[in-house]
Write an enzyme that holds these catalytic residues in place. Sequence first.
Site, PDB file in Angstrom:
ATOM      1  N   SER A  14      -8.575 -15.269  -6.544  1.00  0.00           N
ATOM      2  CA  SER A  14      -8.008 -15.989  -7.698  1.00  0.00           C
ATOM      3  C   SER A  14      -8.884 -15.853  -8.946  1.00  0.00           C
ATOM      4  O   SER A  14      -8.412 -16.027 -10.066  1.00  0.00           O
ATOM      5  CB  SER A  14      -7.817 -17.468  -7.366  1.00  0.00           C
ATOM      6  OG  SER A  14      -9.058 -18.120  -7.313  1.00  0.00           O
ATOM      7  N   ARG A  15     -10.161 -15.575  -8.743  1.00  0.00           N
ATOM      8  CA  ARG A  15     -11.080 -15.498  -9.898  1.00  0.00           C
ATOM      9  C   ARG A  15     -12.339 -14.742  -9.449  1.00  0.00           C
ATOM     10  O   ARG A  15     -12.408 -14.235  -8.327  1.00  0.00           O
ATOM     11  CB  ARG A  15     -11.453 -16.906 -10.376  1.00  0.00           C
ATOM     12  CG  ARG A  15     -12.272 -17.686  -9.362  1.00  0.00           C
ATOM     13  CD  ARG A  15     -12.804 -18.997  -9.913  1.00  0.00           C
ATOM     14  NE  ARG A  15     -13.872 -19.506  -9.049  1.00  0.00           N
ATOM     15  CZ  ARG A  15     -14.646 -20.527  -9.364  1.00  0.00           C
ATOM     16  NH1 ARG A  15     -14.475 -21.170 -10.491  1.00  0.00           N
ATOM     17  NH2 ARG A  15     -15.609 -20.911  -8.542  1.00  0.00           N
ATOM     18  N   VAL A  61      -7.947 -18.869   4.667  1.00  0.00           N
ATOM     19  CA  VAL A  61      -8.562 -17.923   5.610  1.00  0.00           C
ATOM     20  C   VAL A  61      -9.042 -18.584   6.902  1.00  0.00           C
ATOM     21  O   VAL A  61      -9.301 -17.901   7.884  1.00  0.00           O
ATOM     22  CB  VAL A  61      -9.736 -17.132   4.964  1.00  0.00           C
ATOM     23  CG1 VAL A  61      -9.258 -16.283   3.811  1.00  0.00           C
ATOM     24  CG2 VAL A  61     -10.883 -18.047   4.550  1.00  0.00           C
ATOM     25  N   SER A 142     -24.318 -12.119   1.368  1.00  0.00           N
ATOM     26  CA  SER A 142     -25.133 -12.478   0.201  1.00  0.00           C
ATOM     27  C   SER A 142     -26.574 -12.089   0.489  1.00  0.00           C
ATOM     28  O   SER A 142     -27.005 -12.104   1.653  1.00  0.00           O
ATOM     29  CB  SER A 142     -25.059 -13.984  -0.039  1.00  0.00           C
ATOM     30  OG  SER A 142     -26.091 -14.375  -0.932  1.00  0.00           O
ATOM     31  N   TYR A 155     -25.188 -22.232   3.571  1.00  0.00           N
ATOM     32  CA  TYR A 155     -24.683 -21.004   2.954  1.00  0.00           C
ATOM     33  C   TYR A 155     -25.410 -19.780   3.534  1.00  0.00           C
ATOM     34  O   TYR A 155     -24.790 -18.794   3.912  1.00  0.00           O
ATOM     35  CB  TYR A 155     -24.886 -21.088   1.438  1.00  0.00           C
ATOM     36  CG  TYR A 155     -24.345 -19.909   0.672  1.00  0.00           C
ATOM     37  CD1 TYR A 155     -22.974 -19.706   0.523  1.00  0.00           C
ATOM     38  CD2 TYR A 155     -25.209 -18.982   0.082  1.00  0.00           C
ATOM     39  CE1 TYR A 155     -22.477 -18.629  -0.187  1.00  0.00           C
ATOM     40  CE2 TYR A 155     -24.718 -17.901  -0.635  1.00  0.00           C
ATOM     41  CZ  TYR A 155     -23.348 -17.726  -0.768  1.00  0.00           C
ATOM     42  OH  TYR A 155     -22.857 -16.650  -1.470  1.00  0.00           O
ATOM     43  N   ALA A 157     -26.975 -19.448   6.415  1.00  0.00           N
ATOM     44  CA  ALA A 157     -26.592 -19.218   7.818  1.00  0.00           C
ATOM     45  C   ALA A 157     -25.207 -18.595   7.898  1.00  0.00           C
ATOM     46  O   ALA A 157     -24.970 -17.665   8.688  1.00  0.00           O
ATOM     47  CB  ALA A 157     -26.628 -20.544   8.588  1.00  0.00           C
TER      48      ALA A 157
END
Length: 252
Positions: A14-15, A61, A142, A155, A157
């Site tokens: 979406s962005r 998802v 990441s 985040y 993990a």
Amino acid sequence: MDFKNKVVIITGASRGLGQEYARQFARHGAHVVACDLRSCDETLRIIKDEGAEGLALTTDVTSESSTFEMAAAASDRFDAIDILVNNAALYGSLTFAPFDKLKESEWDATMNVNAKGIWQCCKAVLPAMKKGEGGAIINISSLAAIYGMPNGLHYTASKAAVIGITRGLAREVGRFNIRVNTVAPNVVNTDATSEVWGDKRDKIMAATQSQQAIRKPLEKEDIVGTVLFLASDLSKLTTGQTIMVDGGTVLL
Ligand SMILES: NC(=O)c1ccc[n+]([C@@H]2O[C@H](COP(=O)([O-])OP(=O)(O)OC[C@H]3O[C@@H](n4cnc5c(N)ncnc54)[C@H](O)[C@@H]3O)[C@@H](O)[C@H]2O)c1
């Protein structure tokens, strides 16, 4: 790179980075299916402005039924699924705090979207990729997972799980000529990054750059090339890998 008549599904489109992937796949000739919990109408307009065909879907998802509906809608419209970019994640909305101060509910939500969501989407596209005798899956991790980001253990993990999913799945689906790879960006200049860091954003971006071999800020366009490469036949024998796009921060 030519993706003419290739069908790509991009989650979290979406962005931000997902929208940029959609723009660039469209520019390179693909049919683009943009999926998100939020509206992808703007992304669809961008796809059409690039002269490509597209589809905007509301997809969660984390849900098996929603991801199977996503795959069915893509197959019905374009008769194939060649590429899946698993980009959807909880990032901008997260609270970053010392590990013992994180909320259990936020830990669970992060793992649910960022890790389980990838599993759900991969299951959903597998039949179409098998039917098409191949495919490419690009999972977005990441640098946090490799570098070790403090004050964001949920985040970090979840993004490390993405790398594990990539490696395990690559070995399972290689016999179907399906490749699975990870792209791990460092901090990129997106709306979500501004939401995470607020008025510390510029300081964080500057500190990030100071550790890079090439001291330039990472913009959305800087990540796309690696995703396109891993989606293309140029990387046809590359699978199970993680490529960092970080200006040369972690060197392996
Ligand atoms: N921006 C960065 O600095 C950076 C760095 C490294 C990795 N990443 C990763 O890149 C990706 C995109 O980052 P961004 O900065 O564009 O962030 P973003 O928050 O703008 O994009 C994530 C998208 O995922 C969607 N999403 C969340 N939960 C969903 C669900 N259950 N089902 C479907 N969609 C859902 C959100 O609505 C959002 O549009 C993420 O995976 C992020 O972790 C970003």
